[in-house]
Design a protein around this motif. Structure first.
Motif, mmCIF file in Angstrom:
data_model
loop_
_atom_site.group_PDB
_atom_site.id
_atom_site.type_symbol
_atom_site.label_atom_id
_atom_site.label_comp_id
_atom_site.label_asym_id
_atom_site.label_seq_id
_atom_site.Cartn_x
_atom_site.Cartn_y
_atom_site.Cartn_z
ATOM 1 N N THR A 150 78.734 75.646 117.254
ATOM 2 C CA THR A 150 78.782 76.571 118.389
ATOM 3 C C THR A 150 78.131 76.010 119.641
ATOM 4 N N GLY A 151 77.138 75.123 119.483
ATOM 5 C CA GLY A 151 76.370 74.666 120.628
ATOM 6 C C GLY A 151 75.570 75.812 121.221
ATOM 7 N N TRP A 152 74.934 75.561 122.346
ATOM 8 C CA TRP A 152 74.260 76.641 123.073
ATOM 9 C C TRP A 152 74.132 76.286 124.541
ATOM 10 N N ASP A 153 73.847 77.296 125.359
ATOM 11 C CA ASP A 153 73.536 77.111 126.771
ATOM 12 C C ASP A 153 72.031 77.214 126.925
ATOM 13 N N GLU A 154 71.417 76.247 127.574
ATOM 14 C CA GLU A 154 69.973 76.272 127.742
ATOM 15 C C GLU A 154 69.594 75.904 129.167
ATOM 16 N N CYS A 155 68.434 76.407 129.586
ATOM 17 C CA CYS A 155 67.798 75.938 130.803
ATOM 18 C C CYS A 155 66.320 75.802 130.484
ATOM 19 N N PHE A 156 65.650 74.896 131.155
ATOM 20 C CA PHE A 156 64.250 74.672 130.809
ATOM 21 C C PHE A 156 63.437 74.293 132.037
ATOM 22 N N VAL A 157 62.144 74.562 131.930
ATOM 23 C CA VAL A 157 61.192 74.175 132.967
ATOM 24 C C VAL A 157 59.978 73.563 132.276
ATOM 25 N N ASP A 158 59.612 72.347 132.679
ATOM 26 C CA ASP A 158 58.380 71.702 132.222
ATOM 27 C C ASP A 158 57.289 72.022 133.233
ATOM 28 N N PHE A 159 56.105 72.405 132.760
ATOM 29 C CA PHE A 159 55.044 72.762 133.696
ATOM 30 C C PHE A 159 53.674 72.533 133.074
ATOM 31 N N THR A 160 52.661 72.499 133.919
ATOM 32 C CA THR A 160 51.279 72.352 133.472
ATOM 33 C C THR A 160 50.373 72.922 134.549
ATOM 34 N N GLY A 161 49.062 72.823 134.352
ATOM 35 C CA GLY A 161 48.111 73.293 135.348
ATOM 36 C C GLY A 161 47.016 74.135 134.730
ATOM 37 N N PRO A 162 45.890 74.279 135.424
ATOM 38 C CA PRO A 162 44.760 75.028 134.874
ATOM 39 C C PRO A 162 45.055 76.498 134.621
ATOM 40 N N ALA A 163 46.018 77.077 135.348
ATOM 41 C CA ALA A 163 46.324 78.496 135.152
ATOM 42 C C ALA A 163 47.010 78.772 133.822
ATOM 43 N N THR A 164 47.485 77.732 133.126
ATOM 44 C CA THR A 164 48.117 77.970 131.828
ATOM 45 C C THR A 164 47.130 78.589 130.843
ATOM 46 N N THR A 165 45.844 78.271 131.000
ATOM 47 C CA THR A 165 44.830 78.851 130.108
ATOM 48 C C THR A 165 44.771 80.357 130.286
ATOM 49 N N THR A 166 44.753 80.812 131.539
ATOM 50 C CA THR A 166 44.683 82.248 131.809
ATOM 51 C C THR A 166 45.958 82.950 131.373
ATOM 52 N N TYR A 167 47.106 82.364 131.682
ATOM 53 C CA TYR A 167 48.362 82.989 131.274
ATOM 54 C C TYR A 167 48.454 83.088 129.749
ATOM 55 N N THR A 168 47.882 82.126 129.041
ATOM 56 C CA THR A 168 47.872 82.201 127.573
ATOM 57 C C THR A 168 46.963 83.324 127.105
ATOM 58 N N GLU A 169 45.790 83.466 127.719
ATOM 59 C CA GLU A 169 44.869 84.539 127.356
ATOM 60 C C GLU A 169 45.508 85.901 127.589
ATOM 61 N N LEU A 170 46.329 86.016 128.633
ATOM 62 C CA LEU A 170 46.981 87.285 128.958
ATOM 63 C C LEU A 170 48.233 87.534 128.134
ATOM 64 N N GLY A 171 48.654 86.557 127.329
ATOM 65 C CA GLY A 171 49.822 86.749 126.481
ATOM 66 C C GLY A 171 51.143 86.401 127.138
ATOM 67 N N TYR A 172 51.118 85.788 128.334
ATOM 68 C CA TYR A 172 52.360 85.406 128.992
ATOM 69 C C TYR A 172 52.902 84.092 128.430
#
Length: 306
Positions: free
Chosen positions: A87-109
């Motif tokens: 079947t395959g699939w359709d995908e899109c992606f974003v690679d990202f980093t930064g100090p705010a990833t810690t806070t977004y992880t704590e908030l459950g995002y």
């Protein structure tokens, strides 16, 4: 057969101070080749909008992926995934980093412990990824800042698109809000949902970014503000209405959290209620207009700032 478009770039140290930076973006569809096993040093949000495939976590367990779905790839965590060869699939992606990833992880995002997340509707996240792709055109002088802002937007869009959140909000949070004024412990609230206290804490942290106790407290104090501002109910009666049998404890708690005693809060806020006092509890959807503590008018609901 598959089609792919992607671009990667390297933000400067100054741009990293924006909190989040985009490292790459891509759109692909078709019978894509499998990816991995591999380990990255940054985050990737991979949105599958149609089709199906599989994902293998470090524990070796292979789980099916059916669109619409989000695959979180976390730094330092091995992963292996691929589209169904039929079947395959359709995908899109974003690679990202930064100090705010810690806070977004704590908030459950960002959910490192939940690599495959069902989505209710991928259109919102896909729209943000499309804007990142357009910003990533060559020669864009605002590339790093535009894409950084869009990564923040993408995390919000992904949070909204999760399939375990109803269109009008998280069902667990809705139920807690309905029961907020009942004399129930966190353990009792959890039992009403068929959860352990730890499971409830995880669900509320994911949905509201705080503990169940703080979530319930915010609702109680927000209603207390409404009652103090728009009725002449005694402070003891307000305390009982929002779930506190001990008015002295309520007053101490209100003062500590709001920054002023209930009586003083009423004196300040009452000046802005047109037509004097009312015996009627205000509609939460149409709260009274309040003033700030310096006496100037403030727009918005009575619960603002809780």
């Amino acid at each position: 057969m598959y089609h792919t478009w992607m671009r990667y770039f390297t933000p400067s140290p100054v741009h990293h101070r924006l909190g989040l930076v985009c490292l790459g973006v891509g759109l692909q569809h078709g019978t894509l080749p499998a990816v991995g096993p591999r380990t990255l040093d940054h985050h990737v949000a991979l949105v599958i909008s149609s089709g199906s495939g599989w994902f293998r976590a470090p524990d070796g367990r292979r789980r099916p992926v059916t669109a619409p779905a989000l695959i979180w790839l976390s730094p330092g965590v091995a992963h292996h995934y691929g589209a169904d060869p039929e079947t395959g699939w359709d995908e899109c992606f974003v690679d990202f980093t930064g100090p705010a990833t810690t806070t977004y992880t704590e908030l459950g995002y960002i959910e490192p412990d939940r690599p495959v997340v069902p989505l209710a509707d991928p259109d919102g996240p896909r729209g943000v990824v499309g804007r990142i792709a357009r910003a990533a055109r060559r020669g864009n002088p605002l590339l790093e800042v535009e894409t950084s802002a869009a990564v923040h937007e993408l995390l919000v869009a992904l949070r909204r698109a999760r399939a375990d959140i109803a269109p009008d909000g998280d069902p667990v949070l809705q139920s807690l809000a309905r029961d907020a004024f009942k004399a129930l412990s966190v353990t009792e609230h959890a039992a009403r949902h068929g959860m352990t206290p730890a499971e409830l804490r995880t669900a509320v942290r994911r949905g509201a970014g705080c503990s169940p106790k703080d979530y319930l407290l915010g609702i109680r104090l927000g209603r207390a503000k409404e009652l103090l501002a728009a009725t002449e109910l005694p402070v003891a009666a307000v305390a009982r209405r929002v779930g506190y049998d001990d008015p002295a404890y309520f007053s101490r708690l209100f003062t500590r959290r709001v920054g002023t005693a209930p009586v003083r809060f009423r004196e300040q806020q009452g000046r802005a209620v047109p037509g004097g006092w009312s015996q009627q509890v205000p509609d939460p959807e149409r709260p009274p207009t309040l003033t700030s503590f310096d006496g100037t008018a403030a727009s918005g609901g009575a619960g603002a700032g809780t």
